[in-house]
Motif scaffolding. Structure first.
Motif, PDB file in Angstrom:
ATOM      1  N   VAL A  84      33.286  39.466  44.102  1.00 62.99           N
ATOM      2  CA  VAL A  84      34.399  39.489  43.115  1.00 62.99           C
ATOM      3  C   VAL A  84      35.197  38.570  41.698  1.00 62.99           C
ATOM      4  N   ALA A  85      35.353  39.116  40.435  1.00 61.65           N
ATOM      5  CA  ALA A  85      35.687  37.598  39.896  1.00 61.65           C
ATOM      6  C   ALA A  85      37.081  37.901  39.581  1.00 61.65           C
ATOM      7  N   VAL A  86      37.606  37.544  39.698  1.00 60.79           N
ATOM      8  CA  VAL A  86      39.328  37.198  39.687  1.00 60.79           C
ATOM      9  C   VAL A  86      39.705  36.645  39.138  1.00 60.79           C
ATOM     10  N   ASN A  87      40.655  36.702  38.189  1.00 63.74           N
ATOM     11  CA  ASN A  87      41.218  35.406  37.011  1.00 63.74           C
ATOM     12  C   ASN A  87      40.608  35.048  36.774  1.00 63.74           C
ATOM     13  N   ARG A 112      32.510  43.112  39.999  1.00 64.07           N
ATOM     14  CA  ARG A 112      32.686  43.085  39.240  1.00 64.07           C
ATOM     15  C   ARG A 112      34.545  42.536  38.544  1.00 64.07           C
ATOM     16  N   ASP A 113      35.163  42.567  37.633  1.00 60.05           N
ATOM     17  CA  ASP A 113      36.166  41.434  37.574  1.00 60.05           C
ATOM     18  C   ASP A 113      37.673  42.408  37.743  1.00 60.05           C
ATOM     19  N   ALA A 114      37.713  42.042  39.427  1.00 61.48           N
ATOM     20  CA  ALA A 114      38.799  43.269  39.537  1.00 61.48           C
ATOM     21  C   ALA A 114      40.534  42.470  39.362  1.00 61.48           C
ATOM     22  N   SER A 115      40.183  41.579  38.510  1.00 59.03           N
ATOM     23  CA  SER A 115      41.934  41.723  38.058  1.00 59.03           C
ATOM     24  C   SER A 115      43.015  42.202  37.251  1.00 59.03           C
ATOM     25  N   ARG A 116      42.275  43.437  35.928  1.00 63.12           N
ATOM     26  CA  ARG A 116      43.182  44.256  36.534  1.00 63.12           C
ATOM     27  C   ARG A 116      43.130  45.743  37.160  1.00 63.12           C
ATOM     28  N   GLY A 117      42.660  45.816  38.281  1.00 59.65           N
ATOM     29  CA  GLY A 117      42.797  46.532  39.145  1.00 59.65           C
ATOM     30  C   GLY A 117      43.272  45.758  40.006  1.00 59.65           C
ATOM     31  N   LEU A 118      44.248  44.944  40.434  1.00 60.37           N
ATOM     32  CA  LEU A 118      44.645  43.997  40.957  1.00 60.37           C
ATOM     33  C   LEU A 118      45.798  43.939  40.765  1.00 60.37           C
ATOM     34  N   ALA A 119      46.137  43.790  39.545  1.00 62.35           N
ATOM     35  CA  ALA A 119      47.604  43.715  38.736  1.00 62.35           C
ATOM     36  C   ALA A 119      47.845  44.777  38.705  1.00 62.35           C
ATOM     37  N   THR A 120      47.102  45.828  39.211  1.00 56.67           N
ATOM     38  CA  THR A 120      48.249  47.546  38.798  1.00 56.67           C
ATOM     39  C   THR A 120      47.974  48.344  39.543  1.00 56.67           C
ATOM     40  N   PHE A 121      47.790  47.862  40.225  1.00 55.67           N
ATOM     41  CA  PHE A 121      47.260  48.303  41.808  1.00 55.67           C
ATOM     42  C   PHE A 121      46.887  49.480  41.695  1.00 55.67           C
ATOM     43  N   GLN A 122      45.420  49.632  40.863  1.00 56.72           N
ATOM     44  CA  GLN A 122      44.648  50.469  40.692  1.00 56.72           C
ATOM     45  C   GLN A 122      43.212  50.433  41.124  1.00 56.72           C
ATOM     46  N   VAL A 123      43.221  50.971  41.579  1.00 59.00           N
ATOM     47  CA  VAL A 123      41.227  50.751  42.269  1.00 59.00           C
ATOM     48  C   VAL A 123      40.357  51.537  41.541  1.00 59.00           C
ATOM     49  N   SER A 124      39.777  51.045  40.649  1.00 62.26           N
ATOM     50  CA  SER A 124      38.980  51.942  39.497  1.00 62.26           C
ATOM     51  C   SER A 124      38.284  51.082  39.505  1.00 62.26           C
ATOM     52  N   ALA A 125      37.059  51.231  38.343  1.00 62.58           N
ATOM     53  CA  ALA A 125      35.701  50.430  38.062  1.00 62.58           C
ATOM     54  C   ALA A 125      36.410  50.377  37.534  1.00 62.58           C
ATOM     55  N   ALA A 126      36.126  48.938  37.122  1.00 65.64           N
ATOM     56  CA  ALA A 126      36.668  47.934  35.407  1.00 65.64           C
ATOM     57  C   ALA A 126      36.318  48.853  34.118  1.00 65.64           C
ATOM     58  N   GLY A 127      36.420  48.209  33.742  1.00 70.34           N
ATOM     59  CA  GLY A 127      35.336  48.701  32.039  1.00 70.34           C
ATOM     60  C   GLY A 127      34.503  47.198  32.048  1.00 70.34           C
ATOM     61  N   GLU A 128      33.155  47.692  31.188  1.00 73.23           N
ATOM     62  CA  GLU A 128      32.364  47.662  30.849  1.00 73.23           C
ATOM     63  C   GLU A 128      32.180  45.975  30.595  1.00 73.23           C
ATOM     64  N   SER A 134      45.683  40.010  28.544  1.00 72.06           N
ATOM     65  CA  SER A 134      46.488  38.945  27.610  1.00 72.06           C
ATOM     66  C   SER A 134      47.288  40.552  27.398  1.00 72.06           C
ATOM     67  N   ASP A 135      47.152  41.812  27.614  1.00 71.84           N
ATOM     68  CA  ASP A 135      47.672  42.608  27.722  1.00 71.84           C
ATOM     69  C   ASP A 135      48.695  43.256  29.173  1.00 71.84           C
ATOM     70  N   LEU A 136      48.446  42.387  29.957  1.00 75.00           N
ATOM     71  CA  LEU A 136      49.363  42.434  31.097  1.00 75.00           C
ATOM     72  C   LEU A 136      50.579  41.482  31.467  1.00 75.00           C
ATOM     73  N   SER A 137      51.857  42.023  31.452  1.00 75.45           N
ATOM     74  CA  SER A 137      53.016  41.729  31.920  1.00 75.45           C
ATOM     75  C   SER A 137      52.823  41.063  32.721  1.00 75.45           C
ATOM     76  N   THR A 138      54.402  40.025  32.322  1.00 79.70           N
ATOM     77  CA  THR A 138      54.220  38.932  33.065  1.00 79.70           C
ATOM     78  C   THR A 138      54.177  39.075  35.190  1.00 79.70           C
ATOM     79  N   MET A 139      55.053  39.881  34.855  1.00 78.88           N
ATOM     80  CA  MET A 139      54.560  40.515  36.511  1.00 78.88           C
ATOM     81  C   MET A 139      53.535  41.069  37.288  1.00 78.88           C
ATOM     82  N   MET A 141      50.159  39.576  35.641  1.00 69.54           N
ATOM     83  CA  MET A 141      49.759  38.331  35.741  1.00 69.54           C
ATOM     84  C   MET A 141      50.405  37.403  37.358  1.00 69.54           C
ATOM     85  N   ASP A 142      51.576  37.302  37.530  1.00 76.27           N
ATOM     86  CA  ASP A 142      51.998  36.773  38.652  1.00 76.27           C
ATOM     87  C   ASP A 142      51.389  37.538  39.495  1.00 76.27           C
ATOM     88  N   SER A 143      51.051  38.890  39.755  1.00 72.89           N
ATOM     89  CA  SER A 143      50.307  39.186  40.503  1.00 72.89           C
ATOM     90  C   SER A 143      49.021  39.460  40.580  1.00 72.89           C
TER      91      SER A 143
END
Length: 188
Positions: A84-87, A112-128, A134-139, A141-143
């Motif tokens: 799993v990739a994170v950040n 997959r890269d789980a960064s967006r799912g972990l940041a937004t608390f959504q367990v769904s398949a990431a994009g391809e 870059s579009d994530l909020s500061t909060m 990205m801190d997550s």
């Protein structure tokens, strides 16, 4: 004769209790239920749990992964390895396969890269493709950074996730740091 009178009331009490239990179908059902539960409790205490340990996989040599290469490590291949990739960092989460492997609650993150799912608390398949976050909020990205620190503590870092067009680093066998192939300048 005094002895026989003492045992009569005791046996009469036990007889009365027995008759009270046997004469009522509800009491019989309760006695059977209690007996069954006691049997299960004592049987469970005497059993030794048999856990099948998954065969220990050899440590993965550190390298960099493209998004396509990472997808191969979703736990469905022969060895069952899950990455799993994170950040931007890739972790071997095979020891957490019951979570990240096929059928697990976070299986969508496997390979997959789980960064967006972990940041937004959504367990769904990431994009391809590669996700630059870059579009994530500061909060958010801190997550992601907090999740990354948890992955660093729990799992082995096995490389980096490459951006499109980025060249992989060559890692030495002894070190986890990339080996530079360029010559040193006179100042070094």
């Amino acid at each position: 004769m005094a002895e026989s009178t003492k045992s009569e009331p005791e046996s009469g009490l036990l007889t009365n209790i027995f008759l009270e239990i046997v004469q009522s179908p509800i009491n019989i059902a309760l006695v059977l239920l209690i007996s069954f539960l006691l049997y299960k409790i004592f049987r469970r205490q005497n059993e030794t749990p048999v856990r099948q340990a998954a065969p220990e996989l050899p440590k993965l040599k550190k390298r960099d992964f493209t998004v396509e290469e990472l997808r191969k490590y979703d736990g469905t291949q022969g060895d069952g390895r899950v990455l799993v990739a994170v950040n931007g960092n890739v972790y071997d989460v095979t020891k957490g396969k019951r979570f990240y492997g096929p059928g697990g609650p976070y299986a969508a993150f496997g390979g997959r890269d789980a960064s967006r799912g972990l940041a937004t608390f959504q367990v769904s398949a990431a994009g391809e493709g590669y996700d630059d976050l870059s579009d994530l909020s500061t909060m958010e990205m801190d997550s992601v950074k907090e999740w990354e620190s948890q992955f660093k503590e729990k799992y082995d870092l096995v490389g980096r996730l490459l951006k499109p067009g980025e060249q992989p680093n060559n890692y030495s066998d002894e070190e986890d740091e990339p080996v530079t192939t360029g010559e040193k300048s006179k100042d070094d």
